[in-house]
Design a protein around this motif. Structure first.
Motif, mmCIF file in Angstrom:
data_model
loop_
_atom_site.group_PDB
_atom_site.id
_atom_site.type_symbol
_atom_site.label_atom_id
_atom_site.label_comp_id
_atom_site.label_asym_id
_atom_site.label_seq_id
_atom_site.Cartn_x
_atom_site.Cartn_y
_atom_site.Cartn_z
ATOM 1 N N ASP A 86 61.845 25.842 81.374
ATOM 2 C CA ASP A 86 61.003 25.675 82.809
ATOM 3 C C ASP A 86 60.828 24.229 83.018
ATOM 4 O O ASP A 86 61.100 23.835 84.270
ATOM 5 C CB ASP A 86 59.544 26.252 82.481
ATOM 6 C CG ASP A 86 59.571 27.533 82.614
ATOM 7 O OD1 ASP A 86 60.414 28.257 83.044
ATOM 8 O OD2 ASP A 86 58.535 28.198 82.036
ATOM 9 N N PHE A 87 60.766 23.454 81.939
ATOM 10 C CA PHE A 87 60.692 22.062 82.117
ATOM 11 C C PHE A 87 62.050 21.425 82.735
ATOM 12 O O PHE A 87 61.990 20.641 83.645
ATOM 13 C CB PHE A 87 60.537 21.341 80.738
ATOM 14 C CG PHE A 87 60.330 19.799 81.061
ATOM 15 C CD1 PHE A 87 58.975 19.348 81.419
ATOM 16 C CD2 PHE A 87 61.363 18.812 80.692
ATOM 17 C CE1 PHE A 87 58.904 17.800 81.337
ATOM 18 C CE2 PHE A 87 61.068 17.517 80.616
ATOM 19 C CZ PHE A 87 59.977 16.864 81.195
ATOM 20 N N GLU A 88 63.049 21.936 82.109
ATOM 21 C CA GLU A 88 64.283 21.368 82.774
ATOM 22 C C GLU A 88 64.718 21.686 84.171
ATOM 23 O O GLU A 88 65.423 20.920 85.099
ATOM 24 C CB GLU A 88 65.707 21.774 82.059
ATOM 25 C CG GLU A 88 65.632 20.985 80.479
ATOM 26 C CD GLU A 88 65.544 19.436 80.716
ATOM 27 O OE1 GLU A 88 66.220 18.993 81.687
ATOM 28 O OE2 GLU A 88 65.057 18.821 79.931
ATOM 29 N N LEU A 93 65.831 20.155 89.110
ATOM 30 C CA LEU A 93 66.035 20.990 90.526
ATOM 31 C C LEU A 93 64.874 20.505 91.430
ATOM 32 O O LEU A 93 63.966 21.436 91.795
ATOM 33 C CB LEU A 93 65.975 22.520 90.512
ATOM 34 C CG LEU A 93 67.400 23.027 89.714
ATOM 35 C CD1 LEU A 93 67.352 24.591 89.759
ATOM 36 C CD2 LEU A 93 68.622 22.343 90.301
ATOM 37 N N ALA A 94 64.472 19.191 91.537
ATOM 38 C CA ALA A 94 63.646 18.603 92.199
ATOM 39 C C ALA A 94 63.902 17.796 93.474
ATOM 40 O O ALA A 94 65.049 17.348 93.293
ATOM 41 C CB ALA A 94 62.657 17.560 91.215
ATOM 42 N N LEU A 95 63.259 17.840 94.305
ATOM 43 C CA LEU A 95 63.365 17.030 95.612
ATOM 44 C C LEU A 95 63.675 15.693 95.238
ATOM 45 O O LEU A 95 64.846 14.879 95.837
ATOM 46 C CB LEU A 95 62.117 17.098 96.648
ATOM 47 C CG LEU A 95 62.255 18.337 97.736
ATOM 48 C CD1 LEU A 95 61.228 18.198 98.612
ATOM 49 C CD2 LEU A 95 63.697 18.370 98.404
ATOM 50 N N SER A 96 63.161 14.792 94.315
ATOM 51 C CA SER A 96 63.393 13.678 94.172
ATOM 52 C C SER A 96 64.702 13.355 93.654
ATOM 53 O O SER A 96 65.533 12.343 93.824
ATOM 54 C CB SER A 96 62.298 12.996 93.122
ATOM 55 O OG SER A 96 62.335 13.796 91.954
ATOM 56 N N HIS A 97 65.358 14.253 92.682
ATOM 57 C CA HIS A 97 66.661 14.463 92.098
ATOM 58 C C HIS A 97 67.563 14.396 93.311
ATOM 59 O O HIS A 97 68.586 13.847 93.314
ATOM 60 C CB HIS A 97 66.775 15.380 90.994
ATOM 61 C CG HIS A 97 68.219 15.099 90.440
ATOM 62 N ND1 HIS A 97 68.683 16.240 89.965
ATOM 63 C CD2 HIS A 97 69.053 14.096 90.259
ATOM 64 C CE1 HIS A 97 69.609 15.934 89.216
ATOM 65 N NE2 HIS A 97 70.040 14.759 89.582
ATOM 66 N N LEU A 98 67.168 15.658 94.236
ATOM 67 C CA LEU A 98 68.050 15.842 95.130
ATOM 68 C C LEU A 98 68.307 14.513 96.297
ATOM 69 O O LEU A 98 69.270 14.291 96.616
ATOM 70 C CB LEU A 98 67.621 16.994 96.248
ATOM 71 C CG LEU A 98 68.223 17.494 97.361
ATOM 72 C CD1 LEU A 98 69.582 18.396 96.967
ATOM 73 C CD2 LEU A 98 67.402 18.174 98.160
ATOM 74 N N LYS A 99 67.295 14.063 96.473
ATOM 75 C CA LYS A 99 67.067 13.015 97.647
ATOM 76 C C LYS A 99 67.910 11.453 96.955
ATOM 77 O O LYS A 99 68.242 10.773 97.836
ATOM 78 C CB LYS A 99 65.775 12.557 98.254
ATOM 79 C CG LYS A 99 65.373 14.041 98.835
ATOM 80 C CD LYS A 99 65.704 14.326 100.042
ATOM 81 C CE LYS A 99 64.788 15.249 100.765
ATOM 82 N NZ LYS A 99 65.811 15.757 101.668
ATOM 83 N N ILE A 172 67.092 26.281 98.775
ATOM 84 C CA ILE A 172 68.058 26.353 97.681
ATOM 85 C C ILE A 172 67.552 26.055 96.433
ATOM 86 O O ILE A 172 68.024 26.681 95.385
ATOM 87 C CB ILE A 172 69.353 25.523 98.147
ATOM 88 C CG1 ILE A 172 69.881 26.091 99.214
ATOM 89 C CG2 ILE A 172 70.157 25.247 96.952
ATOM 90 C CD1 ILE A 172 70.910 25.106 100.003
ATOM 91 N N LEU A 173 66.862 25.068 96.134
ATOM 92 C CA LEU A 173 66.427 24.560 94.848
ATOM 93 C C LEU A 173 65.185 25.806 94.174
ATOM 94 O O LEU A 173 65.479 25.879 93.185
ATOM 95 C CB LEU A 173 65.537 23.189 94.911
ATOM 96 C CG LEU A 173 66.103 21.934 95.326
ATOM 97 C CD1 LEU A 173 65.325 20.717 95.611
ATOM 98 C CD2 LEU A 173 67.160 21.533 94.506
ATOM 99 N N GLU A 174 64.513 26.364 95.128
ATOM 100 C CA GLU A 174 63.650 27.063 94.730
ATOM 101 C C GLU A 174 64.226 28.370 94.299
ATOM 102 O O GLU A 174 63.808 29.067 93.451
ATOM 103 C CB GLU A 174 62.541 27.518 95.610
ATOM 104 C CG GLU A 174 61.567 26.136 95.977
ATOM 105 C CD GLU A 174 60.955 25.524 94.606
ATOM 106 O OE1 GLU A 174 60.384 26.483 93.705
ATOM 107 O OE2 GLU A 174 60.766 24.462 94.642
ATOM 108 N N ALA A 175 65.229 28.717 94.984
ATOM 109 C CA ALA A 175 65.885 30.134 94.661
ATOM 110 C C ALA A 175 66.469 30.006 93.623
ATOM 111 O O ALA A 175 66.651 30.948 92.635
ATOM 112 C CB ALA A 175 67.066 30.208 95.892
ATOM 113 N N ASN A 176 67.388 28.990 93.324
ATOM 114 C CA ASN A 176 67.924 28.649 92.010
ATOM 115 C C ASN A 176 67.028 28.634 90.810
ATOM 116 O O ASN A 176 67.278 29.240 89.720
ATOM 117 C CB ASN A 176 69.179 27.491 92.032
ATOM 118 C CG ASN A 176 70.310 27.795 92.699
ATOM 119 O OD1 ASN A 176 71.243 28.391 92.134
ATOM 120 N ND2 ASN A 176 70.319 27.679 93.992
#
Length: 189
Positions: A86-88, A93-99, A172-176
């Motif tokens: 859950d932590f990983e 899969l966070a918006l900050s990592h995406l952006k 996409i993040l939430e689905a995965n």
């Protein structure tokens, strides 16, 4: 002017950090030595006191970046498989990592460039990635699940970054996250 013995190593680490940020944001092949060194605030000539070639920089950058990713995975504060997963999922899969590709994991940013690199760089990549895989296997209890999670994490970020619609990116993040939690928790019980 004489520098302390540790100065060269510190400067090399600084160059790797700044070069990693630029490469993850703009691509390694698309960024020239001059751009890397300018961002680091040193002359292009200083580059050769730290790296013998752009190839050597790429190899060192891949090793350093994957070691950084491994360190983050290793420092996950949770001990149970479910909490660790859950932590990983939430961290990666966070918006900050995406952006902020420049601050994120090297896997979604530069794996395609590693695939086009020579055997030496591919071997370094493989060696460091296997360390991460071993850690994931420890928590997931299965080599195949470890590979699946690593690939799902990197692939999710890679695909979502290519989407211009912020709402679709979030979906996409939430689905995965949801599907990976269902899959991994189902098998960890």
């Amino acid at each position: 002017m004489r520098y302390p013995p540790e100065y060269k190593q510190q400067k090399r680490q600084e160059l790797l950090q700044i070069s990693g940020q630029l490469a993850k944001k703009h691509g390694f092949a698309a960024t020239g030595i001059d751009s890397f060194m300018k961002a680091a605030g040193v002359t292009s000539g200083a580059f050769y006191s730290h790296f013998s070639s752009k190839h050597a920089l790429f190899k060192a950058l891949i090793e350093t970046e994957l070691q950084h990713s491994f360190s983050q995975w290793e420092n996950n504060p949770h001990q149970t498989a479910a909490e660790w997963i859950d932590f990983e999922l939430d961290r990666y899969l966070a918006l900050s990592h995406l952006k902020h590709a420049d601050q994120g994991c090297v896997l979604p940013a530069l794996a395609s460039e590693v695939a086009r690199a020579n055997e030496d760089i591919k071997q370094s990549y493989q060696q460091e990635l296997l360390r991460g895989h071993t850690l994931f296997t420890q928590y997931l209890g299965c080599s195949d699940k470890a590979w699946a999670m690593l690939c799902q994490l990197a692939g999710t970020i890679l695909i979502a970054r290519a989407i211009p619609d912020p709402m679709l990116q979030q979906q996409i993040l939430e689905a995965n996250k949801t599907v990976m939690r269902q899959y991994l928790h189902h098998f960890s019980q």
